[in-house]
Design an enzyme around this catalytic site. Structure first.
Site, PDB file in Angstrom:
ATOM      1  N   HIS A  84       0.830  -1.205   0.000  1.00 21.32           N
ATOM      2  CA  HIS A  84       0.000   0.000   0.000  1.00 21.32           C
ATOM      3  C   HIS A  84       0.867   1.259   0.000  1.00 21.32           C
ATOM      4  CE1 HIS A  84      -3.277  -2.595   2.143  1.00 21.32           C
ATOM      5  NE2 HIS A  84      -2.998  -3.020   0.924  1.00 21.32           N
ATOM      6  N   HIS A 242      -8.945  -2.226  -5.186  1.00 25.38           N
ATOM      7  CA  HIS A 242      -7.878  -2.517  -4.237  1.00 25.38           C
ATOM      8  C   HIS A 242      -6.868  -3.489  -4.838  1.00 25.38           C
ATOM      9  CE1 HIS A 242      -5.776  -2.648  -0.471  1.00 25.38           C
ATOM     10  NE2 HIS A 242      -5.638  -3.945  -0.682  1.00 25.38           N
ATOM     11  N   ASP A 246      -2.914  -2.922  -5.079  1.00 25.34           N
ATOM     12  CA  ASP A 246      -1.891  -3.912  -4.744  1.00 25.34           C
ATOM     13  C   ASP A 246      -0.930  -4.121  -5.911  1.00 25.34           C
ATOM     14  OD1 ASP A 246      -2.736  -4.420  -2.155  1.00 25.34           O
ATOM     15  OD2 ASP A 246      -3.840  -6.246  -2.669  1.00 25.34           O
ATOM     16  N   HIS A 269      -0.347 -11.010  -5.228  1.00 25.17           N
ATOM     17  CA  HIS A 269       1.039 -10.600  -5.008  1.00 25.17           C
ATOM     18  C   HIS A 269       2.032 -11.549  -5.674  1.00 25.17           C
ATOM     19  CE1 HIS A 269      -0.347  -7.550  -2.304  1.00 25.17           C
ATOM     20  NE2 HIS A 269      -0.844  -8.417  -1.446  1.00 25.17           N
TER      21      HIS A 269
END
Length: 315
Positions: A84, A242, A246, A269
């Site tokens: 973030h 969001h 990321d 991720h």
């Protein structure tokens, strides 16, 4: 090129500080953001027992991607949940920064990038007299894992197209696609919060994760497949936004900003890091460029240059 490029590198004008709690560790942590010279890149300095350990914000330093993006050794010194913060660095175009941190996890704050944006705005962003170098994608690069995939494609700008697909009807299939600049980041992405499922909480707690998670810093989906936060959603497709946030934070670990389009379906991720490594491992897929002198009323042209010293392919 018809898009706007910032010709020169940037840093903060003054120091900024944030204090909060790690979403996984549940421990308090303070982060100081310090101005840095050109070509420093983004450098974390971890204070631990009177000693300091340095981590460069590069994909080559990523040690884990299970529930967050972690720099360093998961079993030793590391800094977790950097995504973030790095999304704010990417979204606002901050090239050089020293980040002092007294714990092994960046604070979660409200679960979005807004607190970091506000801290950077308060400190101010300064332009440095050294050209910014970009990674320009010149051919497609793609990775796949089952039904999931991610790819970089050539594009005259910096663009993200992020699609997610969850069985929960509270999320379902969502897409967020947009070119990226600081104004778009502030308005359309920065406020999107991290999210999770109530059914997973006990399992995560037992594994030592999510010890600092709460309705103050996470969107939570209950057992009835509804968002249980009192205020509801900040965007109708906040979940996809969001995931875009990321992805921006993960790709900020390239060592330089990129010109191209990043697309993913059911990514995360691990896939973001794998796609970035695949791109940077193929020197025919990208070139390092900077702007040339531009004439009034004309967009900048790009020329190929040497890689920045702090880039992962130079380490």
């Amino acid at each position: 090129m018809g898009f706007v490029l910032h010709d020169y590198q940037t840093t903060l004008k003054s120091r900024a500080t944030l204090t909060g709690t790690g979403v996984h560790s549940g421990k308090p942590v303070t982060v100081n953001f310090l101005p840095a010279d050109a070509d420093t890149g983004i450098v974390f300095q971890l204070s631990n027992g009177g000693e300091s350990r340095e981590f460069r914000a590069l994909v080559s330093e990523v040690g884990a991607t299970d529930l967050c993006t972690m720099l360093g050794d998961p079993a030793g010194d590391h800094i977790g949940t950097v995504e973030h913060l790095m999304a704010a660095v990417f979204g606002l175009g901050v090239d050089n920064l020293v980040i002092e941190i007294d714990g092994r996890e960046v604070p979660i704050l409200d679960g979005s990038a807004v607190p970091f944006v506000e801290a950077f705005d308060q400190a101010g962003i300064e332009t440095l007299p050294v050209k910014r170098r970009y990674i320009r994608v010149v051919k497609p690069v793609r990775i796949e894992n089952g039904a999931s995939w991610a790819e970089f494609r050539p594009y005259d700008g910096t663009r993200f197209e992020i699609e997610i697909d969850f069985e929960s009807p509270a999320i379902g299939r969502q897409l967020f696609a947009s070119d990226i600049n600081p104004d778009i980041f502030r308005r359309d992405i920065a406020r999107a919060r991290t999210f999770g499922f109530m059914k997973d909480v006990e399992r995560l707690w037992a594994a030592g994760y999510a010890l600092g998670a709460s309705l103050e810093n996470s969107l939570v989906i209950g057992d009835d497949n509804r968002v249980i936060n009192m205020g509801g959603l900040r965007y109708t497709n906040e979940f996809a936004r969001h995931k875009t946030l990321d992805a921006m934070g993960d790709l900020a670990l390239a060592g330089a900003r990129f010109i191209g389009c990043f697309r993913s379906y059911r990514g995360g991720h691990r896939m973001n890091a794998a796609a970035l490594r695949r791109l940077l491992s193929d020197r025919s897929a990208f070139e390092i460029v900077e702007t040339t002198r531009r004439e009034r009323g004309r967009s900048a042209e790009m020329i190929a240059v040497s890689a920045p010293l702090y880039a992962p392919w130079m380490i």
